[in-house]
Design an enzyme around this catalytic site. Sequence first.
Site, PDB file in Angstrom:
ATOM      1  N   HIS A 356       0.804  -1.219   0.000  1.00  0.00           N
ATOM      2  CA  HIS A 356       0.000   0.000   0.000  1.00  0.00           C
ATOM      3  C   HIS A 356       0.838   1.272   0.000  1.00  0.00           C
ATOM      4  O   HIS A 356       0.291   2.351   0.253  1.00  0.00           O
ATOM      5  CB  HIS A 356      -0.912   0.026   1.230  1.00  0.00           C
ATOM      6  CG  HIS A 356      -2.119  -0.845   1.119  1.00  0.00           C
ATOM      7  ND1 HIS A 356      -3.272  -0.435   0.488  1.00  0.00           N
ATOM      8  CD2 HIS A 356      -2.364  -2.098   1.565  1.00  0.00           C
ATOM      9  CE1 HIS A 356      -4.173  -1.392   0.557  1.00  0.00           C
ATOM     10  NE2 HIS A 356      -3.648  -2.426   1.198  1.00  0.00           N
ATOM     11  N   LYS A 544      -9.210  13.319   4.644  1.00  0.00           N
ATOM     12  CA  LYS A 544      -8.365  12.126   4.564  1.00  0.00           C
ATOM     13  C   LYS A 544      -7.377  12.173   5.721  1.00  0.00           C
ATOM     14  O   LYS A 544      -7.305  13.167   6.443  1.00  0.00           O
ATOM     15  CB  LYS A 544      -7.635  12.046   3.224  1.00  0.00           C
ATOM     16  CG  LYS A 544      -6.812  13.284   2.878  1.00  0.00           C
ATOM     17  CD  LYS A 544      -6.153  13.145   1.511  1.00  0.00           C
ATOM     18  CE  LYS A 544      -7.185  13.205   0.413  1.00  0.00           C
ATOM     19  NZ  LYS A 544      -7.061  12.094  -0.522  1.00  0.00           N
ATOM     20  N   ARG A 545      -6.644  11.118   5.895  1.00  0.00           N
ATOM     21  CA  ARG A 545      -5.593  11.096   6.915  1.00  0.00           C
ATOM     22  C   ARG A 545      -4.642  12.279   6.709  1.00  0.00           C
ATOM     23  O   ARG A 545      -4.357  12.661   5.572  1.00  0.00           O
ATOM     24  CB  ARG A 545      -4.842   9.758   6.792  1.00  0.00           C
ATOM     25  CG  ARG A 545      -3.769   9.510   7.826  1.00  0.00           C
ATOM     26  CD  ARG A 545      -3.347   8.040   7.765  1.00  0.00           C
ATOM     27  NE  ARG A 545      -2.858   7.662   6.456  1.00  0.00           N
ATOM     28  CZ  ARG A 545      -1.571   7.715   6.071  1.00  0.00           C
ATOM     29  NH1 ARG A 545      -0.653   8.168   6.903  1.00  0.00           N
ATOM     30  NH2 ARG A 545      -1.197   7.310   4.875  1.00  0.00           N
ATOM     31  N   LYS A 550       0.126  14.183   1.519  1.00  0.00           N
ATOM     32  CA  LYS A 550      -1.235  14.436   1.030  1.00  0.00           C
ATOM     33  C   LYS A 550      -1.486  15.926   0.824  1.00  0.00           C
ATOM     34  O   LYS A 550      -2.488  16.323   0.233  1.00  0.00           O
ATOM     35  CB  LYS A 550      -2.260  13.820   1.989  1.00  0.00           C
ATOM     36  CG  LYS A 550      -2.160  12.295   2.032  1.00  0.00           C
ATOM     37  CD  LYS A 550      -3.142  11.681   3.019  1.00  0.00           C
ATOM     38  CE  LYS A 550      -2.973  10.177   3.148  1.00  0.00           C
ATOM     39  NZ  LYS A 550      -3.478   9.426   1.992  1.00  0.00           N
ATOM     40  N   THR A 652      -8.876   6.050  -1.954  1.00  0.00           N
ATOM     41  CA  THR A 652     -10.239   5.585  -2.211  1.00  0.00           C
ATOM     42  C   THR A 652     -11.246   6.708  -1.986  1.00  0.00           C
ATOM     43  O   THR A 652     -12.357   6.643  -2.487  1.00  0.00           O
ATOM     44  CB  THR A 652     -10.612   4.380  -1.331  1.00  0.00           C
ATOM     45  OG1 THR A 652     -10.379   4.693   0.041  1.00  0.00           O
ATOM     46  CG2 THR A 652      -9.798   3.153  -1.712  1.00  0.00           C
ATOM     47  N   LYS A 656     -15.008   7.768  -3.802  1.00  0.00           N
ATOM     48  CA  LYS A 656     -16.261   8.070  -3.095  1.00  0.00           C
ATOM     49  C   LYS A 656     -16.815   9.431  -3.539  1.00  0.00           C
ATOM     50  O   LYS A 656     -18.028   9.593  -3.702  1.00  0.00           O
ATOM     51  CB  LYS A 656     -16.033   8.026  -1.585  1.00  0.00           C
ATOM     52  CG  LYS A 656     -15.638   6.644  -1.071  1.00  0.00           C
ATOM     53  CD  LYS A 656     -14.921   6.705   0.264  1.00  0.00           C
ATOM     54  CE  LYS A 656     -14.205   5.382   0.555  1.00  0.00           C
ATOM     55  NZ  LYS A 656     -13.253   5.464   1.669  1.00  0.00           N
TER      56      LYS A 656
END
Length: 815
Positions: A356, A544-545, A550, A652, A656
């Site tokens: 991952h 998100k995390r 990110k 992911t 969504k």
Amino acid sequence: MQEFDKKEFKKNVEEYVGVFFRKPIEEASRQQVYQGVAYTVKNMIIDDWLETHKTYEEQDLKTVYYLSMEFLVGRALGNMITNLKADTSIREALEELGYDLETIEDEEPDAALGNGGLGRLAACFLDSLSTLGYPAYGCGIRYKYGMFEQKIENGYQVEVPDNWLKNGNPFEIKRSEYATTVKFGGYVRMIRDEYGNDRFVQENYQSVRAIPYDMPILGYGNHVVNTLRIWDAEAIDTFNLDSFDKGEYEKAVEQQNLARTICEVLYPNDNHIAGKELRLKQQYFFVSASIQRAVAKYMEAHEDIHKLYEKVVFQLNDTHPTVTVPELMRILLDDYYLGWEEAWDITTKACAYTNHTIMSEALEKWPIELFKRLLPRIYQIVEEINRRFILQILKEYSSDAKKIEKMAILYDGQVRMANLAIVGGFSVNGVAKLHTEILKKQELRDFYEMFPWKFNNKTNGITQRRFLLHGNPLLVSWVTGKIGEGWITDLSLMEKLMPYTEDEQSRKEFMDIKYRNKVRLAAYIKENNGLAVNPDSIFDVQVKRLHEYKRQLLNILHVMHLYNKLKDNPDMEFYPRTFIFGAKASAGYERAKAIIKLINSVAEVINNDEAIQDKIKVVFIENYRVSNAEIIFAAADVSEQISTASKEASGTGNMKFMLNGALTLGTLDGANVEIVEEVGEENAFLFGLHSDEVIEYEQQGGYNPRELYNSDRDIKRVVDQLVDGTYSREDKALFAPLYESLLAGKGGEPADRYFILKDFRAYEAAQEKVEKAYRNMEGWAKAAMKNTAKCGKFSSDRTIEEYVKDIWHLSKVQK
């Protein structure tokens, strides 16, 4: 399940409330009514649960054990009612009892069994496995407090225990009959058995009893119920009276303390050796318990351990469960007395590994000293695996020392878990096309050259039953009215919506649904943040995390830049924007926590500045989780997927958002690449460096963020605002670590490691395109509808079918 009987349902709810709480339902609290409803719903599927597993055994079907440190399942009640196809019936029954279904659902805490995309993917996979009718167990840990519940106090993240089990979990069943013993520490002694064979015995160890709790995972409308098995730890001897009598009080409760700490939290802070040790204990604990039980279950119905791999496959969800490889070897060698070659043949045909991450620092490594001390027998086995593998490398590559340096499992005082997972398994898969190619060409290139047949791609997916069918009822009604219900189990049928993108009335209907979902989210924000936001504004969302790659920092720096422009030019043309963030940062990740504080500090300044007339609002959603995510995805206009190219394996959340009609603003990273392939570049907003450019800069150098800082006054201005008190009042040092990360780096880390300043102007240009596109509401509606219509590829049902066909080779249950 029998046909729904409303009268019986109501009677059962009332009886459960009476039995558990000694109250008539009229006097019960909403939590007590929730408990009654939950037990009633569980009772409705018990027969199917029993029948499913009985049928698996009768048909002797191969089973996948999906091993994961996380299962971010969210709330169970609503999902179960959805998959029972009983929404309307149960809603009506509850209304007759004087309750609203949504109100009762809100009484259920989100199960604190995961944190980010890794755990949500695992939960989606379990939903799909049941819906498709494949035999599966999810295997993990029954965390008492999860990662933590996030509170925002004075803009700071504060971690408090997430006591999700305080009222019990009505959907779980304790299975004490399947308890196993897990051993830590001590030493290994070799003995000679009566047949003259060498055997290894672990002695003077500490041990805990692993107790499984089973939760049902119901398929959609098909009576198939698989199991999420989460393990709790109990002391074998809860209290040592002899030690207590001698005054050795700590020793008296030593085993009890060991058991309690193992399952308390997800991802203990591992910035210190005690945290590292606990994390490794957690990993071995749930893996050992799961593998022991899986082998025992196989042997209850089969005589030949050599054929284990024909009926059992272990899927390792990232590197956390990699001790599966040596643990299975231990069981085969020490409990079933197989020879090394026999055990290795079985193990390497039964274990498969999902990677991952591309980031080398996230490929788990353990200090040999810690690993050897905590897991002495497992370390011996890893040592032998490594010895034999190095011989294999030398045979294939002669005396290439660099190959050993890169590929050895034991090297430089560390146990390298990704290397062990690759060597010990028959399959290695990435989770998006780009991710898999980077693994093959960069991070795992040497392994790919040696074992090309092991590598494959399985692009991630999400379950539409959670993130559309349950999360967005308005859009569900519209979609089903246009194309029927087939999309619920075959998301590719959403393609049938494409002709409606050309229909003016359909576009109007679609955007009206989006607006009503924005009103719903605005109400949530008002209730939880005390802030009024405008549903007519562009809802620009990044949830998100929280991790630097990110690039939430890029997002908030751009917000600061927009604010500067509005302050300088109050009359400039500007479409109102609501920037919505939601994220948890790991407890020990100080820089990530500083970004959360910055977002909240910027929000405080901007949201209270009347001079900009509410043209910008900034919202940080506290304690982002599955249940509020469903509300957020349904309402988003813009999906922020802005990770540094080459760093996000898949993502992911991007899927969504797409499913719910949001347009992607992002880099060509992870699954963004495939989303854009499906929907077309004209229906997304792309910007920034490509993955090969990022990799070249990282390998060859040539990027100096100070040059950008010194040559671009707008960039310099927002960076300086981190340390000039604009957003930190008198404490100008508050955001200095963020300032330094952009311009100076630290401890050998390059400045602006994630290319935030490098991509800043490209991001700004993409945001300008967003505003321009949104002003053309006809065009925006068409693009949003195309995103929903083209989402078919990104169902976890499709992903699971690919795993089944290429890796697991399962058969569907015949009912």
